[in-house]
Motif scaffolding. Structure first.
Motif, short mmCIF file in Angstrom:
data_model
loop_
_atom_site.label_atom_id
_atom_site.label_comp_id
_atom_site.label_asym_id
_atom_site.label_seq_id
_atom_site.Cartn_x
_atom_site.Cartn_y
_atom_site.Cartn_z
N ARG A 122 28.97 26.16 16.35
CA ARG A 122 28.10 27.07 17.08
C ARG A 122 27.22 26.30 18.07
N PHE A 123 27.35 26.65 19.33
CA PHE A 123 26.56 26.02 20.39
C PHE A 123 25.17 26.64 20.42
N THR A 124 24.13 25.81 20.42
CA THR A 124 22.76 26.32 20.47
C THR A 124 21.92 25.52 21.45
N ALA A 125 20.95 26.19 22.02
CA ALA A 125 20.01 25.53 22.93
C ALA A 125 19.07 24.61 22.19
N ALA A 126 18.99 24.75 20.86
CA ALA A 126 18.13 23.90 20.05
C ALA A 126 18.75 22.55 19.76
N ASN A 127 20.03 22.39 20.08
CA ASN A 127 20.74 21.16 19.80
C ASN A 127 20.83 20.34 21.09
N SER A 128 20.10 19.23 21.15
CA SER A 128 20.05 18.42 22.36
C SER A 128 21.42 17.86 22.73
N GLU A 129 22.27 17.56 21.73
CA GLU A 129 23.61 17.05 22.02
C GLU A 129 24.46 18.12 22.71
N HIS A 130 24.29 19.37 22.29
CA HIS A 130 25.01 20.46 22.94
C HIS A 130 24.58 20.60 24.40
N LEU A 131 23.27 20.53 24.63
CA LEU A 131 22.77 20.66 26.00
C LEU A 131 23.26 19.51 26.88
N ALA A 132 23.30 18.31 26.32
CA ALA A 132 23.78 17.16 27.08
C ALA A 132 25.25 17.31 27.42
N LEU A 133 26.04 17.82 26.48
CA LEU A 133 27.46 18.04 26.73
C LEU A 133 27.66 19.09 27.81
N ALA A 134 26.90 20.19 27.74
CA ALA A 134 27.00 21.25 28.74
C ALA A 134 26.64 20.70 30.13
N LYS A 135 25.63 19.85 30.19
CA LYS A 135 25.22 19.27 31.47
C LYS A 135 26.32 18.38 32.03
N ARG A 136 26.92 17.54 31.17
CA ARG A 136 27.98 16.65 31.61
C ARG A 136 29.18 17.43 32.12
N VAL A 137 29.59 18.46 31.39
CA VAL A 137 30.74 19.27 31.81
C VAL A 137 30.41 20.00 33.10
N ARG A 138 29.19 20.51 33.21
CA ARG A 138 28.79 21.18 34.45
C ARG A 138 28.91 20.24 35.64
N GLU A 139 28.48 19.00 35.47
CA GLU A 139 28.56 18.03 36.56
C GLU A 139 30.00 17.78 36.98
N LEU A 140 30.90 17.66 36.00
CA LEU A 140 32.31 17.40 36.29
C LEU A 140 32.97 18.59 36.99
N LEU A 141 32.65 19.78 36.53
CA LEU A 141 33.24 20.98 37.13
C LEU A 141 32.67 21.22 38.53
N ALA A 142 31.39 20.95 38.70
CA ALA A 142 30.78 21.11 40.02
C ALA A 142 31.38 20.12 41.00
N ARG A 143 31.62 18.88 40.54
CA ARG A 143 32.20 17.85 41.39
C ARG A 143 33.61 18.27 41.84
N ALA A 144 34.30 19.03 40.98
CA ALA A 144 35.65 19.50 41.31
C ALA A 144 35.61 20.78 42.15
N GLY A 145 34.41 21.26 42.47
CA GLY A 145 34.27 22.44 43.32
C GLY A 145 34.53 23.76 42.62
N LEU A 146 34.38 23.78 41.29
CA LEU A 146 34.72 24.98 40.50
C LEU A 146 33.54 25.89 40.20
N LEU A 147 32.32 25.46 40.54
CA LEU A 147 31.15 26.25 40.17
C LEU A 147 30.44 26.84 41.38
N LYS A 148 31.20 27.21 42.37
CA LYS A 148 30.60 27.87 43.53
C LYS A 148 30.08 29.25 43.14
N PRO A 149 29.01 29.73 43.79
CA PRO A 149 28.48 31.06 43.47
C PRO A 149 29.53 32.16 43.63
N VAL A 150 29.41 33.21 42.86
CA VAL A 150 30.31 34.35 42.96
C VAL A 150 30.14 35.05 44.31
N LEU A 151 28.89 35.14 44.76
CA LEU A 151 28.61 35.72 46.07
C LEU A 151 28.35 34.61 47.06
#
Length: 254
Positions: A222-251
């Protein structure tokens, strides 16, 4: 002196949401997609197998069942959900809005809220499903494999650009720029229109959703905002996906 008991931590609350850009669709088009979604959700869990028309109370809602879903009935709900200024004409480019409940009370209450058929850059199309906070239903649903099926069902039915499931607490922990844009949740779906997903660090799992897109599951637990390791993982994945151009706004941004 007795040691005071610590209050139990307040459970995080989760939601599933799908979002897509401007797409002009009729009430019938939206009804066909909604019928497919309700049928698919019913296969995910028994709590999602009962749906009712909007009403003033959950008790009254059970008088107006939507299952099995009928396209004419759903289309009429969307026609009633047109956007208009008070006393003015319909604002066609803003599409239709509607919501459905499962008739449950307390921990078993679930809502499905839709905005669809919009073709304006002012508001995205969306489908948001609230999830139970506690109890047996929550224990069954708030689990990676079940949530993956739920997100896949929503994203597939609406051919979404981006979809996710995460906790509201996680969303609120993000900067305003991120939480009002496109970010990474516990489970994230990205349409293949955005491109291919790059290799991601363990324990992240990547799954294909038919031929429509890719599911990214951060962790089997279970992913929770209370778990710092989960937040760090989400940040790392976000950076990789953004670098690949996958997180552009919907609008499109101005």
């Amino acid at each position: 002196m007795a040691t005071p008991l610590k209050a139990a931590p307040h459970p995080e609350t989760y939601y599933a949401g799908a979002y897509w850009g401007p797409r002009k669709e009729s009430p019938e088009d939206c009804a066909v997609r909604t019928a497919a979604l309700l049928t698919s959700l019913a296969e995910c869990d028994q709590l999602l197998s009962r749906w009712y028309k909007p009403s003033k109370s959950r008790k009254d809602a059970q008088k107006y069942p939507l299952m099995p879903p009928e396209v004419p009935t759903l289309a009429e709900q969307f026609r009633r959900g047109v956007n208009r200024e008070r006393g003015g004409p319909v604002i066609e480019q803003l599409g239709f809005s509607s919501w459905f409940g499962n008739g449950g009370v307390g921990a078993d209450g679930v809502d499905l809220r839709l905005t669809c058929g919009a073709y304006s850059q002012a508001v995205p199309n969306s489908c948001v499903l609230t999830l139970p906070i506690h109890g047996a239903s929550s224990e069954r649903l708030i689990e990676a494999s079940v949530l993956s099926r739920i997100v896949s069902s929503i994203a597939s039915a609406w051919d979404a650009d981006w979809a996710l499931v995460t906790s509201w607490e996680h969303r609120e922990s993000l900067t305003e720029e991120l939480r009002t844009g496109t970010f990474v949740g516990w489970v994230t779906y990205l349409s293949r229109r955005r491109g291919g997903v790059p290799p991601l660090p363990a324990p992240v799992r990547i799954e294909q959703v038919e031929d429509k897109g890719t599911l990214v599951v951060l962790t089997p637990e279970r992913f929770t905002a209370a778990n710092s390791e989960h937040l760090a993982l989400a940040k790392r994945v976000r950076e990789l996906l953004a670098r690949a151009g996958l997180l552009k706004p919907v609008l499109a941004t101005p």
